[in-house]
Design a protein around this motif. Structure first.
Motif, mmCIF file in Angstrom:
data_model
loop_
_atom_site.group_PDB
_atom_site.id
_atom_site.type_symbol
_atom_site.label_atom_id
_atom_site.label_comp_id
_atom_site.label_asym_id
_atom_site.label_seq_id
_atom_site.Cartn_x
_atom_site.Cartn_y
_atom_site.Cartn_z
ATOM 1 N N ASN A 1 -10.606 2.135 17.458
ATOM 2 C CA ASN A 1 -11.587 1.823 16.801
ATOM 3 C C ASN A 1 -11.311 1.967 15.432
ATOM 4 N N ILE A 2 -10.205 1.929 14.438
ATOM 5 C CA ILE A 2 -10.077 1.861 13.069
ATOM 6 C C ILE A 2 -10.133 0.252 12.880
ATOM 7 N N PRO A 3 -11.028 -0.021 11.743
ATOM 8 C CA PRO A 3 -11.137 -1.741 11.509
ATOM 9 C C PRO A 3 -9.750 -2.259 10.869
ATOM 10 N N ASP A 4 -8.879 -1.217 10.373
ATOM 11 C CA ASP A 4 -7.713 -1.862 9.476
ATOM 12 C C ASP A 4 -6.722 -2.271 10.589
ATOM 13 N N HIS A 5 -6.024 -3.231 10.180
ATOM 14 C CA HIS A 5 -4.961 -3.828 11.068
ATOM 15 C C HIS A 5 -3.640 -2.764 11.062
ATOM 16 N N ILE A 6 -3.273 -2.242 12.263
ATOM 17 C CA ILE A 6 -2.093 -1.382 12.055
ATOM 18 C C ILE A 6 -1.328 -1.848 13.312
ATOM 19 N N TYR A 7 -0.179 -1.772 12.943
ATOM 20 C CA TYR A 7 1.046 -2.064 13.937
ATOM 21 C C TYR A 7 2.282 -1.348 13.706
ATOM 22 N N PHE A 8 3.110 -1.152 14.833
ATOM 23 C CA PHE A 8 4.494 -0.551 14.872
ATOM 24 C C PHE A 8 5.385 -1.594 15.389
ATOM 25 N N LYS A 9 6.446 -1.781 14.591
ATOM 26 C CA LYS A 9 7.906 -2.550 15.016
ATOM 27 C C LYS A 9 8.884 -2.107 15.249
ATOM 28 N N ALA B 1 13.426 -2.184 15.333
ATOM 29 C CA ALA B 1 14.339 -2.528 14.222
ATOM 30 C C ALA B 1 14.564 -4.144 13.990
ATOM 31 N N GLU B 2 14.345 -4.913 15.111
ATOM 32 C CA GLU B 2 14.346 -6.199 15.053
ATOM 33 C C GLU B 2 13.213 -6.890 14.554
ATOM 34 N N SER B 3 11.899 -6.158 14.109
ATOM 35 C CA SER B 3 10.764 -6.766 13.739
ATOM 36 C C SER B 3 9.938 -6.948 14.501
ATOM 37 N N LYS B 4 10.168 -6.755 15.925
ATOM 38 C CA LYS B 4 9.381 -7.201 16.870
ATOM 39 C C LYS B 4 8.278 -6.234 17.131
ATOM 40 N N PHE B 5 6.998 -6.519 17.559
ATOM 41 C CA PHE B 5 5.849 -5.674 17.636
ATOM 42 C C PHE B 5 6.113 -4.926 18.973
ATOM 43 N N ILE B 6 5.924 -3.506 18.680
ATOM 44 C CA ILE B 6 6.050 -2.580 19.935
ATOM 45 C C ILE B 6 4.446 -1.925 20.277
ATOM 46 N N ARG B 7 3.684 -2.024 19.058
ATOM 47 C CA ARG B 7 2.423 -1.878 19.521
ATOM 48 C C ARG B 7 1.553 -2.212 18.270
ATOM 49 N N ILE B 8 0.265 -2.801 18.542
ATOM 50 C CA ILE B 8 -0.711 -3.258 17.337
ATOM 51 C C ILE B 8 -2.116 -2.584 17.812
ATOM 52 N N ASN B 9 -2.894 -2.338 17.065
ATOM 53 C CA ASN B 9 -4.342 -2.032 17.483
ATOM 54 C C ASN B 9 -5.171 -3.079 17.757
ATOM 55 N N ARG B 10 -6.473 -2.753 18.252
ATOM 56 C CA ARG B 10 -7.193 -3.627 18.885
ATOM 57 C C ARG B 10 -7.700 -4.597 17.607
ATOM 58 N N SER C 1 -5.014 -7.193 17.194
ATOM 59 C CA SER C 1 -5.380 -7.841 18.497
ATOM 60 C C SER C 1 -6.197 -8.869 18.211
ATOM 61 N N ASN C 2 -7.429 -8.552 17.832
ATOM 62 C CA ASN C 2 -8.484 -9.459 17.788
ATOM 63 C C ASN C 2 -8.245 -10.404 16.619
ATOM 64 N N TRP C 3 -7.745 -10.098 15.680
ATOM 65 C CA TRP C 3 -7.444 -11.132 14.490
ATOM 66 C C TRP C 3 -6.450 -11.923 14.936
ATOM 67 N N PHE C 4 -5.389 -11.679 15.755
ATOM 68 C CA PHE C 4 -4.408 -12.677 16.184
ATOM 69 C C PHE C 4 -4.946 -13.537 17.317
ATOM 70 N N GLU D 1 -1.328 -5.619 24.252
ATOM 71 C CA GLU D 1 -0.053 -5.602 25.110
ATOM 72 C C GLU D 1 0.568 -7.103 24.854
ATOM 73 N N GLN D 2 -0.313 -8.192 24.767
ATOM 74 C CA GLN D 2 0.310 -9.395 24.516
ATOM 75 C C GLN D 2 1.254 -9.713 23.499
ATOM 76 N N ALA D 3 1.150 -8.745 22.322
ATOM 77 C CA ALA D 3 2.016 -9.093 21.191
ATOM 78 C C ALA D 3 3.266 -8.163 21.226
ATOM 79 N N VAL D 4 3.392 -7.238 22.321
ATOM 80 C CA VAL D 4 4.778 -6.450 22.417
ATOM 81 C C VAL D 4 5.754 -7.264 22.587
ATOM 82 N N GLY D 5 6.728 -7.282 21.798
ATOM 83 C CA GLY D 5 7.851 -8.255 21.802
ATOM 84 C C GLY D 5 8.162 -9.454 21.018
#
Length: 161
Positions: A102-110, A112-121, A124-127, A133-137
Motif C-alpha cells: 500500500n505504500i506509494p514509494d518504490h521499495i525493494y530488497f536485493k 548480495a549479487e544485486s538480484k531482486f528478492i522482493r519488490i513492492n506493488r 512492480s507497477n512502475w516496472f 514475483e516476476q522481478a525475483v532473480g
C-alpha cells in the motif's frame, strides 16, 4: 497402588485415590528446575526392601517415568514457544506485506549479487509487471539502461564490501 502426579499447582490422581505411609516419590525436573513429582502409594505394607517396601527395580522404573515425563513437558513447552513465535512472525509478515502493498514509494530488497528478492506493488507497477514475483532473480539490467544499471550495480557492490 495409587498414584499422584503434581505439576506446579495442578494435581492428577488415580481414582479412587488414597494416601498411605508406604510412599515413593520421583521429582519432575523441567529445564533444570523442579516443578513437580510423581508419588506412588502402596495400599498395604510389604516387607522392608531396598527403599522401604519398594524394590530397586521399582525405584528405577519411577525415576525413568519421571525423566520421560519431564522430557515430554520440556518438549511441550518448546512446541508452545515455537507456536507463539510463529504467530508473532505471521502477524509481522502480514503487517510488512500490508505496508509494502500500500505504500506509494518504490521499495525493494536485493541479495548480495544485486538480484531482486522482493519488490513492492508500486515498483512492480512502475516496472510494468503484473506481479511483483516476476522481478525475483532479476537485476537492474533487466529494467534500466546499461549505463544506469551498471552505476547502480557498482554502488550496491561497494556497499556490500
Amino acid at each position: 497402588m495409587r498414584v499422584k502426579i503434581r505439576v506446579d499447582e495442578d494435581e492428577y490422581i488415580s481414582e479412587p485415590f488414597e494416601e498411605s505411609p508406604w510412599k515413593q516419590s520421583a521429582e519432575l525436573v523441567v529445564h533444570g528446575k523442579a516443578c513437580g513429582s510423581i508419588d506412588v502409594y502402596l495400599l498395604e505394607e510389604r516387607p522392608g526392601l531396598h527403599e522401604g517396601p519398594f524394590l530397586t527395580e521399582e525405584r528405577e522404573l519411577f525415576d525413568g517415568i519421571a525423566h520421560s515425563l519431564s522430557q515430554a513437558m520440556e518438549h511441550y513447552e518448546a512446541e508452545e514457544e515455537i507456536r507463539i513465535s510463529q504467530e508473532a512472525i505471521s502477524k509481522e509478515r502480514y503487517l510488512l506485506n500490508s505496508l509494502l502493498d500500500n505504500i506509494p514509494d518504490h521499495i525493494y530488497f536485493k541479495d548480495a549479487e544485486s538480484k531482486f528478492i522482493r519488490i513492492n506493488r508500486a515498483l512492480s507497477n512502475w516496472f510494468g509487471l503484473s506481479d511483483s514475483e516476476q522481478a525475483v532473480g532479476k537485476m537492474d539490467f533487466d529494467f534500466f539502461t546499461e549505463e544506469y544499471a551498471r552505476q547502480e550495480y557498482e554502488g550496491e557492490q561497494e556497499l556490500i564490501r
